[in-house]
Design an enzyme around this catalytic site. Sequence first.
Site, PDB file in Angstrom:
ATOM      1  N   CYS A 197      68.867  18.981  27.531  1.00  0.00           N
ATOM      2  CA  CYS A 197      69.985  19.236  26.448  1.00  0.00           C
ATOM      3  C   CYS A 197      70.918  18.208  26.798  1.00  0.00           C
ATOM      4  O   CYS A 197      71.534  18.203  28.165  1.00  0.00           O
ATOM      5  CB  CYS A 197      70.504  20.580  26.893  1.00  0.00           C
ATOM      6  SG  CYS A 197      72.080  21.090  26.263  1.00  0.00           S
ATOM      7  N   CYS A 244      83.649  28.360  23.939  1.00  0.00           N
ATOM      8  CA  CYS A 244      83.124  27.438  24.262  1.00  0.00           C
ATOM      9  C   CYS A 244      83.731  26.741  25.307  1.00  0.00           C
ATOM     10  O   CYS A 244      84.947  26.447  25.040  1.00  0.00           O
ATOM     11  CB  CYS A 244      82.607  26.441  23.356  1.00  0.00           C
ATOM     12  SG  CYS A 244      81.811  24.739  24.090  1.00  0.00           S
ATOM     13  N   CYS A 274      74.352  28.024  27.552  1.00  0.00           N
ATOM     14  CA  CYS A 274      75.116  27.480  26.294  1.00  0.00           C
ATOM     15  C   CYS A 274      76.681  27.928  26.420  1.00  0.00           C
ATOM     16  O   CYS A 274      76.875  28.962  26.843  1.00  0.00           O
ATOM     17  CB  CYS A 274      74.507  28.303  24.881  1.00  0.00           C
ATOM     18  SG  CYS A 274      72.972  27.940  24.880  1.00  0.00           S
TER      19      CYS A 274
HETATM   20  S1  SF4 Z   1      80.468  24.812  20.820  1.00  0.00           S
HETATM   21 FE1  SF4 Z   1      79.891  22.673  20.372  1.00  0.00          FE
HETATM   22  S2  SF4 Z   1      81.483  21.841  18.673  1.00  0.00           S
HETATM   23 FE2  SF4 Z   1      82.213  23.737  19.597  1.00  0.00          FE
HETATM   24  S3  SF4 Z   1      83.652  23.270  21.008  1.00  0.00           S
HETATM   25 FE3  SF4 Z   1      81.878  23.475  22.152  1.00  0.00          FE
HETATM   26  S4  SF4 Z   1      80.834  21.432  22.463  1.00  0.00           S
HETATM   27 FE4  SF4 Z   1      82.658  21.392  20.761  1.00  0.00          FE
END
Ligand code: SF4
Length: 373
Positions: free
Chosen positions: A121, A135, A351
């Site tokens: 990844c 995130c 993730c």
């Molecule tokens: S999920 Fe992907 S696009 Fe969204 S803030 Fe995190 S790294 Fe950026």
Amino acid sequence: MISFDSNIAPGNDSFGLLGKSADELRDFIVSLGEPPYRAAQIYHALYAERLRTIDEISNLSLELRRRLGTVANLSLPEIARRHHSSDGTVRYVLGLTSAGRMDAATIETVFMPEEKRQTVCISTQAGCAVNCQFCLTATLGLVRNLSAAEIIGQVIVALEDNRAALKPQTNVVLMGQGEPLLNYDAVMTAVRILLDPKGLAISPKHVTLSTSGIIPGIEKLAREPVRPKLAISLNASNDEQRNAIMPINRKYPLKDLLDACRNYPLRPWEHLTFEYVLLGGYNDHPEDARQVAKLIANLRAKINLIPWNPGELPYHPPNAARVEAFRKILADKGYLVFVRYSRGQDVMAACGQLALLESSRIVPPQTLSSASR
Ligand code: SF4
């Protein structure tokens, strides 16, 4: 930085070999007065053989290697730290100190071994500006775009660091830090080398680019003759819900995004992947699943459900019954649905966890070198 001869340091304007296409290498080699086939030898050495120093390219004459050592460089990301998970996953903190660049940064790359394959990844930006609320990378903001060399270099570093245990198949997912379609040219240069049978020779079936839904980028990707598989990070069943956790949805709302998906030319073997992070109590209701099924109706789609990884952000993991109910509603509608429990959670490699504070630092090159390995 790795160079041919530590006594001959390439200047700041030396030509970076890594990340260059066959055409770019040929132009460079011809500009040195060398025959074009030398460029093909270098291309093969960089990507098919994954050699890490100019000195190792032994089918070039010693004289040419010496010359390249003074006018070119082969600069790979440096491993600043490795974090080993109990499930075999390795999270790398990589220092980017390309010759001549003043904007050094750190990024993260994850290597996931499985029985018959490995998945790498990779990141496409240091940090990210898209600001998805679930995130951790978003908390960094955008530090900078990565170059094609820095993107392809992550794959080479991860594979070479695990060389002794590599399986025949390699998958690459562009799902680390950053929004790939907001760094389009560098990402596609790297992807073309990944997919080139004379390059890293990874099948397009095994390379997946994940986007938060940048519609102009999706439309551009649709016109590429060589492209990876596409995954859409969906994560919501309606605009109100998606606006709240993915502000990019205000610019590219669901209807427009799904229209772009319907216009996307899938190859005969291909499914469009939708990723859906299940946030307990927020987007994991049965009604959400029914709405998602309506949104993606008539698309050849595969859905990856990703139960939220507990972390520093104010969300909750979904309970197992909710996950199963959500899966079943979509599966009963005829979709391929998989529940993906993230790997490497104990080393923050899962993730949405790719953002230690160390990733946000702008690290001077000399600091990175001393921290290396
Ligand atoms: S999920 Fe992907 S696009 Fe969204 S803030 Fe995190 S790294 Fe950026």
